[in-house]
Design a protein around this motif. Structure first.
Motif, PDB file in Angstrom:
ATOM      1  N   GLU A 138       0.828  -1.199   0.000  1.00  0.00           N
ATOM      2  CA  GLU A 138       0.000   0.000   0.000  1.00  0.00           C
ATOM      3  C   GLU A 138       0.864   1.251   0.000  1.00  0.00           C
ATOM      4  O   GLU A 138       2.065   1.186   0.292  1.00  0.00           O
ATOM      5  CB  GLU A 138      -0.915   0.004   1.232  1.00  0.00           C
ATOM      6  N   LYS A 139       0.269   2.386  -0.322  1.00  0.00           N
ATOM      7  CA  LYS A 139       0.999   3.647  -0.295  1.00  0.00           C
ATOM      8  C   LYS A 139       1.515   3.903   1.115  1.00  0.00           C
ATOM      9  O   LYS A 139       0.765   3.840   2.083  1.00  0.00           O
ATOM     10  CB  LYS A 139       0.099   4.801  -0.744  1.00  0.00           C
ATOM     11  N   GLY A 140       2.792   4.171   1.214  1.00  0.00           N
ATOM     12  CA  GLY A 140       3.409   4.411   2.512  1.00  0.00           C
ATOM     13  C   GLY A 140       4.053   3.187   3.126  1.00  0.00           C
ATOM     14  O   GLY A 140       4.766   3.290   4.124  1.00  0.00           O
ATOM     15  N   GLY A 141       3.824   2.016   2.530  1.00  0.00           N
ATOM     16  CA  GLY A 141       4.370   0.789   3.097  1.00  0.00           C
ATOM     17  C   GLY A 141       5.888   0.756   3.098  1.00  0.00           C
ATOM     18  O   GLY A 141       6.512   0.295   4.061  1.00  0.00           O
ATOM     19  N   LEU A 142       6.498   1.238   2.029  1.00  0.00           N
ATOM     20  CA  LEU A 142       7.957   1.244   1.963  1.00  0.00           C
ATOM     21  C   LEU A 142       8.554   2.291   2.890  1.00  0.00           C
ATOM     22  O   LEU A 142       9.630   2.089   3.461  1.00  0.00           O
ATOM     23  CB  LEU A 142       8.415   1.484   0.521  1.00  0.00           C
ATOM     24  N   VAL A 143       7.855   3.402   3.055  1.00  0.00           N
ATOM     25  CA  VAL A 143       8.315   4.416   4.008  1.00  0.00           C
ATOM     26  C   VAL A 143       8.275   3.846   5.425  1.00  0.00           C
ATOM     27  O   VAL A 143       9.194   4.060   6.222  1.00  0.00           O
ATOM     28  CB  VAL A 143       7.453   5.688   3.911  1.00  0.00           C
ATOM     29  N   ASN A 144       7.222   3.094   5.730  1.00  0.00           N
ATOM     30  CA  ASN A 144       7.145   2.450   7.044  1.00  0.00           C
ATOM     31  C   ASN A 144       8.316   1.494   7.249  1.00  0.00           C
ATOM     32  O   ASN A 144       8.894   1.430   8.342  1.00  0.00           O
ATOM     33  CB  ASN A 144       5.824   1.695   7.185  1.00  0.00           C
TER      34      ASN A 144
ATOM     35  N   MET B  73      11.314   1.647   5.772  1.00  0.00           N
ATOM     36  CA  MET B  73      12.554   2.418   5.927  1.00  0.00           C
ATOM     37  C   MET B  73      12.627   3.098   7.284  1.00  0.00           C
ATOM     38  O   MET B  73      13.700   3.158   7.901  1.00  0.00           O
ATOM     39  CB  MET B  73      12.681   3.432   4.786  1.00  0.00           C
ATOM     40  N   ASN B  74      11.496   3.597   7.765  1.00  0.00           N
ATOM     41  CA  ASN B  74      11.490   4.235   9.082  1.00  0.00           C
ATOM     42  C   ASN B  74      11.776   3.226  10.186  1.00  0.00           C
ATOM     43  O   ASN B  74      12.538   3.501  11.124  1.00  0.00           O
ATOM     44  CB  ASN B  74      10.146   4.916   9.333  1.00  0.00           C
ATOM     45  N   HIS B  75      11.157   2.048  10.074  1.00  0.00           N
ATOM     46  CA  HIS B  75      11.336   1.035  11.114  1.00  0.00           C
ATOM     47  C   HIS B  75      12.773   0.523  11.151  1.00  0.00           C
ATOM     48  O   HIS B  75      13.324   0.273  12.232  1.00  0.00           O
ATOM     49  CB  HIS B  75      10.379  -0.137  10.886  1.00  0.00           C
ATOM     50  N   THR B  76      13.368   0.351   9.975  1.00  0.00           N
ATOM     51  CA  THR B  76      14.721  -0.205   9.898  1.00  0.00           C
ATOM     52  C   THR B  76      15.806   0.869   9.866  1.00  0.00           C
ATOM     53  O   THR B  76      16.995   0.544   9.850  1.00  0.00           O
ATOM     54  CB  THR B  76      14.862  -1.079   8.639  1.00  0.00           C
ATOM     55  N   LYS B  77      15.365   2.133   9.833  1.00  0.00           N
ATOM     56  CA  LYS B  77      16.303   3.266   9.786  1.00  0.00           C
ATOM     57  C   LYS B  77      17.257   3.149   8.593  1.00  0.00           C
ATOM     58  O   LYS B  77      18.475   3.331   8.712  1.00  0.00           O
ATOM     59  CB  LYS B  77      17.088   3.369  11.097  1.00  0.00           C
ATOM     60  N   THR B  78      16.667   2.874   7.428  1.00  0.00           N
ATOM     61  CA  THR B  78      17.471   2.690   6.214  1.00  0.00           C
ATOM     62  C   THR B  78      17.139   3.698   5.112  1.00  0.00           C
ATOM     63  O   THR B  78      17.583   3.535   3.973  1.00  0.00           O
ATOM     64  CB  THR B  78      17.272   1.265   5.658  1.00  0.00           C
ATOM     65  N   SER B  79      16.377   4.733   5.427  1.00  0.00           N
ATOM     66  CA  SER B  79      15.959   5.694   4.399  1.00  0.00           C
ATOM     67  C   SER B  79      17.144   6.272   3.643  1.00  0.00           C
ATOM     68  O   SER B  79      17.069   6.512   2.427  1.00  0.00           O
ATOM     69  CB  SER B  79      15.149   6.831   5.026  1.00  0.00           C
TER      70      SER B  79
END
Length: 225
Positions: free
Chosen positions: A129-135, A137-143
Motif C-alpha cells: 500500500e501507499k506508505g508501506g515502503l516508508v514504514n 525504511m522508518n522502522h529499519t532506519k534505512t531511508s
C-alpha cells in the motif's frame, strides 16, 4: 538470450552479470512482517463488525499480490465498495500497530544494505500500500540508503509497470530486481529486467538470472565480483 528465462541449471555456469543498480522487493526479501499483516486484517474486519480471524497462513500465500487480488481471495463476493472500506480499515489497523510491531529482519540485511549502498544505487519496489515502503525504511532506519522507491499504492499499477517507471525516472541502464516469488520473476521478465532470486523468502521460481540462499551471500557476490 533472455536472462529472465534462464533455468536453475544455467545460472551456475553463466558469466557474472554485474548491474549498475539494485532494486529490492520488501516482503520475503528484506523482512518478514506477515504476523503484523495478519493482525491488521483481523482488526480491519473487526472494525467493520466481522469476527473472521485472518491467520499467518492465510496471508503467506498472498504475499506479493496486489491489494485487489488479496481482497478477492480473503473476502470473495464482496462489492468493490465494501472491499475498499475493508482495506482502509486494514491500513488504519496497520498504522496503529507500527509502534509495537516486531517484524523479522532477515540476517545480514541491515549491514548488507549499508555495504551495498557504498557501491550501488539502491531502490525499493513493492506491491504494498501507499506508505508501506516508508514504514519499512522508518522502522529499519534505512531511508538514507535508498535513492528512490515505488509502490503499488501510489498508482495501483502492476509491478512490471512500476519497475519500468522507476528505471526510467532514475535513468538506470543495467538494474536487477531482487525478489522471492515466481510472481516477482514474471513481473521482472515483463519489464525486461534480470531477476535475482532469494530462496529464504515466501515463494519459489525456476526462472532467474542468479539465486542466493542468504542476503549475506548476495552482498558478498555483488561486492566481490
Amino acid at each position: 538470450m533472455n536472462m529472465n528465462k534462464m533455468k536453475q541449471s544455467d545460472c551456475s555456469t553463466s558469466p557474472a552479470f554485474l548491474p549498475d543498480s539494485i532494486i529490492f522487493d520488501m516482503d520475503g526479501t528484506l523482512w518478514d512482517n506477515v504476523d503484523t499483516y495478519a493482525i491488521s486484517w483481523t482488526r480491519g474486519l473487526e472494525k467493520l463488525g466481522y469476527s473472521n480471524k485472518i491467520s499467518r497462513d492465510d496471508i503467506l500465500g498472498l504475499m506479493g499480490k496486489e491489494a485487489r487480488l488479496m481482497l478477492n481471495t480473503l473476502v470473495p463476493g464482496w462489492t468493490a465498495a465494501d472491499q475498499a472500506r475493508l482495506f482502509e480499515a486494514v491500513i488504519e489497523s496497520y498504522q496503529e500497530l507500527l509502534p509495537v510491531m516486531k517484524p523479522i529482519i532477515y540476517d545480514g540485511v541491515l549491514e548488507g544494505l549499508e555495504r551495498l549502498s557504498r557501491r550501488y544505487p539502491l531502490f525499493l519496489l513493492s506491491n504494498c500500500e501507499k506508505g508501506g515502503l516508508v514504514n519499512f525504511m522508518n522502522h529499519t532506519k534505512t531511508s538514507h540508503l535508498f535513492m528512490d522507491y515505488m509502490e503499488h499504492g501510489m498508482n495501483l499499477q502492476p509491478k512490471h509497470h512500476n519497475l519500468k517507471l522507476l528505471i526510467e525516472k532514475n535513468k538506470l541502464k543495467a538494474p536487477v530486481y531482487v525478489g522471492d516469488t515466481d510472481s516477482d520473476s514474471n513481473q521482472s521478465a515483463m519489464a525486461n529486467v534480470p531477476f535475482v532470486f532469494v530462496t529464504y523468502g515466501f515463494g519459489t521460481t525456476k526462472n532467474y538470472t542468479k539465486q542466493f540462499d542468504s542476503f549475506t551471500q548476495l552482498v558478498n557476490y555483488y561486492l566481490n565480483n
